[in-house]
Design a protein around this motif. Structure first.
Motif, PDB file in Angstrom:
ATOM      1  N   LEU A 132      -1.886  -2.638  10.877  1.00 31.95           N
ATOM      2  CA  LEU A 132      -2.111  -4.031  10.489  1.00 31.95           C
ATOM      3  C   LEU A 132      -1.335  -4.962  11.410  1.00 31.95           C
ATOM      4  O   LEU A 132      -1.780  -6.061  11.726  1.00 31.95           O
ATOM      5  N   THR A 133      -0.172  -4.505  11.843  1.00 30.35           N
ATOM      6  CA  THR A 133       0.624  -5.311  12.772  1.00 30.35           C
ATOM      7  C   THR A 133      -0.110  -5.414  14.100  1.00 30.35           C
ATOM      8  O   THR A 133      -0.263  -6.493  14.667  1.00 30.35           O
ATOM      9  N   GLU A 134      -0.561  -4.254  14.587  1.00 30.81           N
ATOM     10  CA  GLU A 134      -1.196  -4.242  15.898  1.00 30.81           C
ATOM     11  C   GLU A 134      -2.503  -5.033  15.896  1.00 30.81           C
ATOM     12  O   GLU A 134      -2.773  -5.793  16.812  1.00 30.81           O
ATOM     13  N   LYS A 135      -3.308  -4.842  14.858  1.00 27.14           N
ATOM     14  CA  LYS A 135      -4.634  -5.456  14.863  1.00 27.14           C
ATOM     15  C   LYS A 135      -4.637  -6.890  14.363  1.00 27.14           C
ATOM     16  O   LYS A 135      -5.433  -7.697  14.801  1.00 27.14           O
ATOM     17  N   GLU A 136      -3.769  -7.184  13.408  1.00 29.77           N
ATOM     18  CA  GLU A 136      -3.838  -8.504  12.779  1.00 29.77           C
ATOM     19  C   GLU A 136      -2.544  -9.305  12.930  1.00 29.77           C
ATOM     20  O   GLU A 136      -2.431 -10.404  12.400  1.00 29.77           O
ATOM     21  N   GLY A 137      -1.588  -8.726  13.610  1.00 31.11           N
ATOM     22  CA  GLY A 137      -0.328  -9.440  13.806  1.00 31.11           C
ATOM     23  C   GLY A 137       0.483  -9.617  12.531  1.00 31.11           C
ATOM     24  O   GLY A 137       1.333 -10.508  12.443  1.00 31.11           O
ATOM     25  N   ILE A 138       0.238  -8.782  11.530  1.00 30.84           N
ATOM     26  CA  ILE A 138       0.979  -8.907  10.268  1.00 30.84           C
ATOM     27  C   ILE A 138       2.248  -8.061  10.351  1.00 30.84           C
ATOM     28  O   ILE A 138       2.164  -6.864  10.596  1.00 30.84           O
ATOM     29  N   PRO A 139       3.415  -8.659  10.170  1.00 31.28           N
ATOM     30  CA  PRO A 139       4.652  -7.863  10.254  1.00 31.28           C
ATOM     31  C   PRO A 139       4.735  -6.874   9.095  1.00 31.28           C
ATOM     32  O   PRO A 139       4.220  -7.157   8.014  1.00 31.28           O
ATOM     33  N   LEU A 140       5.376  -5.746   9.346  1.00 34.30           N
ATOM     34  CA  LEU A 140       5.435  -4.675   8.350  1.00 34.30           C
ATOM     35  C   LEU A 140       6.873  -4.404   7.909  1.00 34.30           C
ATOM     36  O   LEU A 140       7.755  -4.198   8.750  1.00 34.30           O
ATOM     37  N   VAL A 141       7.100  -4.414   6.621  1.00 29.60           N
ATOM     38  CA  VAL A 141       8.384  -3.960   6.065  1.00 29.60           C
ATOM     39  C   VAL A 141       8.187  -2.506   5.660  1.00 29.60           C
ATOM     40  O   VAL A 141       7.362  -2.196   4.811  1.00 29.60           O
ATOM     41  N   ARG A 142       8.921  -1.618   6.325  1.00 33.91           N
ATOM     42  CA  ARG A 142       8.696  -0.198   6.091  1.00 33.91           C
ATOM     43  C   ARG A 142       9.428   0.307   4.862  1.00 33.91           C
ATOM     44  O   ARG A 142      10.623   0.085   4.689  1.00 33.91           O
ATOM     45  N   ASN A 165       0.443 -12.400   5.118  1.00 34.16           N
ATOM     46  CA  ASN A 165       1.422 -12.627   6.190  1.00 34.16           C
ATOM     47  C   ASN A 165       2.585 -11.636   6.173  1.00 34.16           C
ATOM     48  O   ASN A 165       3.494 -11.723   6.976  1.00 34.16           O
ATOM     49  N   ILE A 166       2.540 -10.694   5.251  1.00 33.02           N
ATOM     50  CA  ILE A 166       3.547  -9.639   5.287  1.00 33.02           C
ATOM     51  C   ILE A 166       2.964  -8.374   4.649  1.00 33.02           C
ATOM     52  O   ILE A 166       2.306  -8.440   3.610  1.00 33.02           O
ATOM     53  N   ALA A 167       3.171  -7.253   5.321  1.00 36.54           N
ATOM     54  CA  ALA A 167       2.695  -5.975   4.795  1.00 36.54           C
ATOM     55  C   ALA A 167       3.902  -5.162   4.364  1.00 36.54           C
ATOM     56  O   ALA A 167       4.936  -5.188   5.032  1.00 36.54           O
ATOM     57  N   ILE A 168       3.785  -4.472   3.242  1.00 37.41           N
ATOM     58  CA  ILE A 168       4.905  -3.670   2.735  1.00 37.41           C
ATOM     59  C   ILE A 168       4.383  -2.271   2.410  1.00 37.41           C
ATOM     60  O   ILE A 168       3.497  -2.116   1.571  1.00 37.41           O
ATOM     61  N   GLY A 169       4.920  -1.281   3.109  1.00 30.85           N
ATOM     62  CA  GLY A 169       4.456   0.080   2.889  1.00 30.85           C
ATOM     63  C   GLY A 169       4.920   0.993   4.012  1.00 30.85           C
ATOM     64  O   GLY A 169       5.790   0.633   4.799  1.00 30.85           O
ATOM     65  N   PHE A 227       0.847  -1.202   0.000  1.00 32.06           N
ATOM     66  CA  PHE A 227       0.000   0.000   0.000  1.00 32.06           C
ATOM     67  C   PHE A 227       0.878   1.247   0.000  1.00 32.06           C
ATOM     68  O   PHE A 227       2.045   1.199   0.398  1.00 32.06           O
ATOM     69  N   GLY A 228       0.318   2.352  -0.422  1.00 37.33           N
ATOM     70  CA  GLY A 228       1.020   3.635  -0.400  1.00 37.33           C
ATOM     71  C   GLY A 228       0.846   4.408  -1.696  1.00 37.33           C
ATOM     72  O   GLY A 228      -0.152   4.262  -2.397  1.00 37.33           O
ATOM     73  N   ASP A 229       1.868   5.196  -2.020  1.00 31.65           N
ATOM     74  CA  ASP A 229       1.928   5.954  -3.271  1.00 31.65           C
ATOM     75  C   ASP A 229       1.755   5.014  -4.454  1.00 31.65           C
ATOM     76  O   ASP A 229       2.459   4.007  -4.528  1.00 31.65           O
ATOM     77  N   PRO A 230       0.893   5.316  -5.406  1.00 32.45           N
ATOM     78  CA  PRO A 230       0.687   4.389  -6.528  1.00 32.45           C
ATOM     79  C   PRO A 230       1.995   4.018  -7.239  1.00 32.45           C
ATOM     80  O   PRO A 230       2.200   2.857  -7.582  1.00 32.45           O
ATOM     81  N   GLU A 231       2.842   4.997  -7.431  1.00 31.52           N
ATOM     82  CA  GLU A 231       4.090   4.740  -8.167  1.00 31.52           C
ATOM     83  C   GLU A 231       4.945   3.693  -7.446  1.00 31.52           C
ATOM     84  O   GLU A 231       5.512   2.791  -8.050  1.00 31.52           O
ATOM     85  N   LEU A 232       5.014   3.838  -6.139  1.00 35.38           N
ATOM     86  CA  LEU A 232       5.832   2.925  -5.349  1.00 35.38           C
ATOM     87  C   LEU A 232       5.171   1.551  -5.252  1.00 35.38           C
ATOM     88  O   LEU A 232       5.834   0.509  -5.357  1.00 35.38           O
ATOM     89  N   VAL A 233       3.865   1.553  -5.088  1.00 33.39           N
ATOM     90  CA  VAL A 233       3.116   0.300  -4.991  1.00 33.39           C
ATOM     91  C   VAL A 233       3.348  -0.553  -6.241  1.00 33.39           C
ATOM     92  O   VAL A 233       3.601  -1.755  -6.169  1.00 33.39           O
ATOM     93  N   LEU A 234       3.304   0.136  -7.357  1.00 33.05           N
ATOM     94  CA  LEU A 234       3.508  -0.543  -8.632  1.00 33.05           C
ATOM     95  C   LEU A 234       4.874  -1.235  -8.664  1.00 33.05           C
ATOM     96  O   LEU A 234       4.997  -2.398  -9.050  1.00 33.05           O
ATOM     97  N   ALA A 235       5.899  -0.515  -8.242  1.00 38.25           N
ATOM     98  CA  ALA A 235       7.248  -1.076  -8.278  1.00 38.25           C
ATOM     99  C   ALA A 235       7.397  -2.227  -7.284  1.00 38.25           C
ATOM    100  O   ALA A 235       8.019  -3.253  -7.583  1.00 38.25           O
ATOM    101  N   ILE A 236       6.810  -2.063  -6.109  1.00 40.52           N
ATOM    102  CA  ILE A 236       6.945  -3.107  -5.093  1.00 40.52           C
ATOM    103  C   ILE A 236       6.210  -4.374  -5.532  1.00 40.52           C
ATOM    104  O   ILE A 236       6.689  -5.496  -5.326  1.00 40.52           O
ATOM    105  N   ALA A 237       5.053  -4.179  -6.156  1.00 38.29           N
ATOM    106  CA  ALA A 237       4.319  -5.350  -6.646  1.00 38.29           C
ATOM    107  C   ALA A 237       5.209  -6.133  -7.612  1.00 38.29           C
ATOM    108  O   ALA A 237       5.211  -7.369  -7.612  1.00 38.29           O
ATOM    109  N   GLY A 238       6.003  -5.405  -8.402  1.00 37.32           N
ATOM    110  CA  GLY A 238       6.927  -6.056  -9.321  1.00 37.32           C
ATOM    111  C   GLY A 238       7.967  -6.882  -8.580  1.00 37.32           C
ATOM    112  O   GLY A 238       8.230  -8.027  -8.925  1.00 37.32           O
ATOM    113  N   VAL A 239       8.542  -6.299  -7.537  1.00 34.02           N
ATOM    114  CA  VAL A 239       9.544  -7.022  -6.745  1.00 34.02           C
ATOM    115  C   VAL A 239       8.936  -8.303  -6.187  1.00 34.02           C
ATOM    116  O   VAL A 239       9.549  -9.374  -6.212  1.00 34.02           O
ATOM    117  N   CYS A 240       7.719  -8.194  -5.674  1.00 31.89           N
ATOM    118  CA  CYS A 240       7.078  -9.378  -5.109  1.00 31.89           C
ATOM    119  C   CYS A 240       6.916 -10.460  -6.170  1.00 31.89           C
ATOM    120  O   CYS A 240       7.286 -11.616  -5.953  1.00 31.89           O
TER     121      CYS A 240
END
Ligand code: SF4
Ligand code: SF4
Lengths: 446, 458
Positions: free
Chosen positions: B393-403, B382-386, B314-327
């Motif tokens: 999401l970490t606090e409520k759902e226990g999903i670790p976050l890569v900042r 199981n992993i959040a990136i943003g 999640f986040g800036d569309p431009e960055l989201v697009l690039a991160i989706a590619g990495v994934c």
């Protein structure tokens, strides 16, 4: 300050040097445009005060930004609901600005009440809502009837003043919540504690003291408060007021409306804490309470004084600059710094009142710079000129201090360690020590 | 795709975007000797300064025309002019960005007229005023960023003789990322103008004495001459044509535009070098080729761990697009892809992140964290990136976050996070992989014990 030395003339009247001139500081004016004021808006002030009401749904009626920047940024703790930590916004769009946002607001309240079942909704107005003229009163009233809960509008349009106008708007909202009727039943040893937002559990610390003295805290305004406890506030027999800037008005009103007397207190620093506890005990009178209070004071001070003195040795003679939100905090800090051997050489607030500035002026040493609504250029200039070793401030001021090679104390609403009471006094001394005496500074000198 | 626009919903719960002027401030921090004044009430400026100061750990001075009730009713012209006077006295900037806010736009302030009148009035010719209309309600910070970047170029560029430089227009990436792109260009001995360059101003070295306007930023002269460049490489495929600075240079001065995604990930970085080759004829240097090889080696080393990843981005569309590619490149399944931006291009970007092999992907534009959270739960993320707001999401759902991205307000060093280029991608991927590993190691003993020994787990 000589007139020529300040770049911006409008700012001259808001800066004085103790002892140098007789003129009175001008405060509570509008910020000078273009000067990069550190002040926040009315909405911010209102939100600070009301945010800790834990089971309220805090809905910001306005564009997304105002809500986005205030999502869960404060360190108020809750013993129950977590609803207050979410940020709700009507997320107004262009067409809402043109056609009005009332319908959207009504639908938003319906949607959110259905999802979260809060007993209470605060609806904050933001700048543009004030301009497009949405009738918040009417929408809230209708929603309250539809859902049979309290829906209270907070008149916090940003441009109608500064943060203190927001405090007042928040207090008005709280008064509305409590209602006009004085409650007949009064609980004898029961206190309302005004002006503590339970940052890092501070209200809990103070409540524990009061309990040990044989008193009972009815409700705290507004740290860890709930709808149910707030509406019972009129039953207390005494209000103690800490953060006077935000809560003095509420205390006065509650005296008027419900006949509850109030005392001004401060739990910042050992001396203020002790004096405040004694004052409260004195008010209730009974020898039982007084004795318990003295016991408490003794145990606590015996515990903390040696710790604080330990730090004092390393801090003696350092100089502090202070720039905080309100006058109350500024006054307490001067005394608290004295307890650890530090002199305040520059001090200012965003929204201090005339009377508070007078007290400040009485307390500080000759030559100390006192200023209202300062900007970064002034902070920089006077910190350097006065040779301040550390600055007390909020998030925006922190990087400035560090760039100047000065230590920094976070005295804001997002801190995660308590600074109130005896425990807090030790934390404060420890924090000052950890920043002033850090090894990093010596590497900057080269 | 669920495209949640403001028209469909009445309330945002825990916003996933900021407002336009916030995004508009950043490019000005990437111009040499520049300052910004927000035309509106004091509060907006203070909030945005606070937000940025927390992320960058730098003093962020942004002025405000501090409109009060009177200014709001009778017009804020006087305030704005007075504000400009004071700002100039205090900071002596070479460029001033005048950004509107919700309030100024709602009361209909004509900042273009005010600005030109002001310059004439005061007889100033050593300061440029750049006006940018950015009502907070008009879009998200992402659009605000592009609008300001384009406005700066539109205002400062002029017809210039052809030069050998190439323009590199960067989106809102970290100062460390900008430095990395500069390193690559320098290594290849390419002459360039990178803009906006906030790599020094928003991540400035400690020096004494303190400078109110930090040193750095793209030079005003350099921006003026972007019109004569051989080409523009813009890392901004999510900027629509009307707000895209690269398109402005192409349409106005005929500078050929190579619009590409942020060079995060192997494919996107390959693209960068392909474009560089096309524009300059230069090949990838040996040392970068080794960096690429090291990235490949690392991707192979971690691929099995990455296969376990079900990510929410999640986040800036431009960055989201690039991160989706990495994934996708690394076998991490992007099951929730989201942005708070409501723009058409944002929706398109999110849509283009769709992966054929992920049948039930949640693609959310114009969304908020409450909805992202629901989708995370549904899709067993199981992993959040943003950015840092994902801590919810970490606090409520226990999903670790890569900042990654902006804002990072609950950890140090957001301004130093490196994610672009082969080396940046490697460090970024390591952050992701290690987060997955940490989760695995935290849970596998008791997970297996519960399942097979006590038989407690369903
Ligand atoms: S959304 Fe509008 S009013 Fe709110 S902070 Fe942003 S510019 Fe200011
Ligand atoms: S629009 Fe008004 S209420 Fe919102 S942040 Fe700005 S000054 Fe405050």
């Amino acid at each position: 300050m000589d007139a020529g030395s300040l770049a911006v003339n409008e700012r001259e009247k808001s800066i004085i040097v103790k002892g140098k001139q007789k003129k009175q500081l001008v405060c509570d004016t509008d910020s000078a445009a273009g000067c990069v004021s550190q002040r926040a808006c009315v909405y911010c002030g209102a939100r600070v005060v009301l945010n800790p009401v834990t089971d309220a749904l805090h809905l910001v009626h306005g564009p997304i930004g105002c809500a986005s920047y205030t999502w869960d940024i404060r360190g108020s703790l809750s013993s129950g609901s977590e609803l207050y930590r979410s940020s709700f916004s009507t997320d107004l769009q262009e067409e809402d600005i043109i056609f009005g946002g009332e319908k959207k607001l009504a639908r938003a309240i319906d949607e959110l009440v259905l999802k979260h079942h809060p007993p209470l909704v605060f609806v904050y107005s933001t700048c543009i809502v004030g301009v497009i003229g949405d009738d918040l009163e009417a929408v809230c009233k209708a929603a309250a009837q539809r859902h049979n809960i309290q829906v209270i509008p907070v008149q916090s349009s940003g441009f109608i003043g500064n943060k203190s106008a927001g405090y007042r708007a928040a207090c008005n909202a709280l008064l509305r919540l409590m209602g006009p009727e004085p409650t007949p039943t009064r609980n004898l040893n029961s206190i309302n504690y005004l002006g503590d937002f339970n940052l890092a559990g501070e209200a809990w610390i103070i409540s524990n003291y009061l309990r040990q003295m044989g008193l009972e805290v009815n409700v705290t305004f507004t740290g860890d408060s709930r709808y149910e406890t707030l509406i019972k506030a009129p039953r207390a027999s005494l209000n103690i007021v800490q953060c006077a800037g935000s809560m003095h008005y509420l205390a006065q009103k509650m005296r008027e409306l419900y006949g509850i007397p109030y005392l001004n207190v401060s739990f910042l620093g050992v001396l203020d804490t002790t004096a405040s506890l004694r004052m409260i005990a004195e008010h209730f009178g009974g020898s039982g309470i007084k004795q318990k209070t003295e016991e408490l004071i003794k145990t606590e001070t015996d515990k903390v004084i040696p710790l604080i003195n330990g730090y004092r040795g390393n801090l003696q003679g350092r100089k502090a600059a202070v720039y905080v939100g309100g006058g109350f905090k500024a006054i307490s800090l001067i005394k608290q710094f004295r307890e650890i051997g530090i002199d305040v050489v520059m001090i200012g607030t965003q929204t201090g009142r005339q009377s508070e500035y007078e007290t400040i002026n009485d307390l500080v040493d000759e030559g100390t710079v006192v200023l209202d609504d300062a900007n970064p250029s002034e902070l920089e200039r006077f910190m350097v000129e006065k040779g301040a070793h550390l600055l007390v401030g909020g998030v925006k001021e922190r990087p400035l201090a560090y760039k100047l090679g000065a230590a920094f104390i976070d005295h804001n609403h997002d801190r995660k360690h308590p600074l109130s009471g005896y425990e807090g006094a030790v934390n404060f001394a420890r924090e000052v020590y950890s920043t002033v005496c850090s090894p990093v500074w010596k590497y900057l000198k080269a | 795709m669920e495209r949640q626009t403001g028209f469909a919903r009445n309330a945002a719960e825990n916003p996933c975007n900021m407002c336009m002027p916030m995004g508009g401030i950043i490019p000005f921090k990437g111009v040499e000797k520049s300052m910004v004044i927000l035309h509106g009430s004091q509060g907006c400026a203070t909030y945005m300064r606070r937000h940025m100061a927390e992320h960058f750990n730098e003093p962020i001075d942004v002025a405000s025309s501090s409109l009060n009730e009177k200014g709001t009713i009778y017009g804020g012209e006087k305030n704005l002019k007075l504000g400009l006077d004071n700002l100039i006295k205090l900071y002596n900037p070479g460029v001033i960005g005048i950004l509107t806010t919700c309030l100024a736009e709602t009361i209909g302030e004509d900042i273009d007229r005010i600005a030109s009148e002001y310059l004439l009035d005061r007889g100033l010719n050593d300061v440029s005023l750049v006006t940018v209309p950015v009502p907070g309600y008009g879009g998200s910070h992402s659009e605000g960023y592009w609008m300001a970047t384009r406005s700066i170029i539109a205002r400062l560029s002029r017809e210039a003789p052809a030069n050998r430089r190439i323009n590199v227009i960067v989106p809102h990436i970290s100062p460390a990322d900008i430095r990395e792109i500069k390193r690559i260009l320098q290594l290849m001995r390419i002459e360039y103008t990178i803009f906006p360059d906030f790599s020094d101003t928003l991540d400035s070295p400690f020096t004494m004495p303190y400078k109110k306007i930090p040193i750095g930023g793209t030079g005003i002269e350099e921006i003026a001459e972007m019109s004569g460049a051989a080409a523009t490489i813009q890392m901004g495929v999510t900027a629509s044509r009307e707000i895209s600075p690269g398109h402005y240079l192409q349409d106005t001065y005929g500078v050929p535009l190579y619009n590409m995604p942020i060079p995060i990930g192997l494919e996107n970085t390959d693209k960068l070098f392909a474009v560089l080759k096309q524009v300059t004829g230069k090949d990838m240097p040996e040392s970068i080729f080794s960096e690429r090889g090291r990235l490949l080696d690392g991707m192979v080393d971690s691929h099995k761990y990455n296969a376990a990843g079900r990510s929410a981005i999640f986040g800036d569309p431009e960055l989201v697009l690039a991160i989706a590619g990495v994934c996708r490149e690394n076998g991490i399944t992007p099951v929730v892809v989201a942005t708070g931006s409501k723009s058409f291009m944002a929706a398109e970007a999110i849509k283009s992140s769709a992966a054929v092999d992920v049948p039930e992907q949640s693609l959310l534009a114009g969304t908020d964290f409450a909805r992202i959270r629901e989708h995370c739960r549904e899709k067993s993320v199981n992993i959040a990136i943003g950015h840092s707001d994902g801590r919810y999401l970490t606090e409520k759902e226990g999903i670790p976050l890569v900042r990654v991205g902006f804002p990072i307000h609950d950890r140090m060093g957001g301004q130093r996070l490196l994610s672009v280029g082969y080396t940046g991608t490697m460090t970024f991927l390591d952050r992701i992989t290690n987060t997955l590993l940490e989760e695995k190691h935290k849970n596998y003993r008791h997970g297996i014990f519960d399942k097979f020994y006590t038989g407690k787990m369903a």
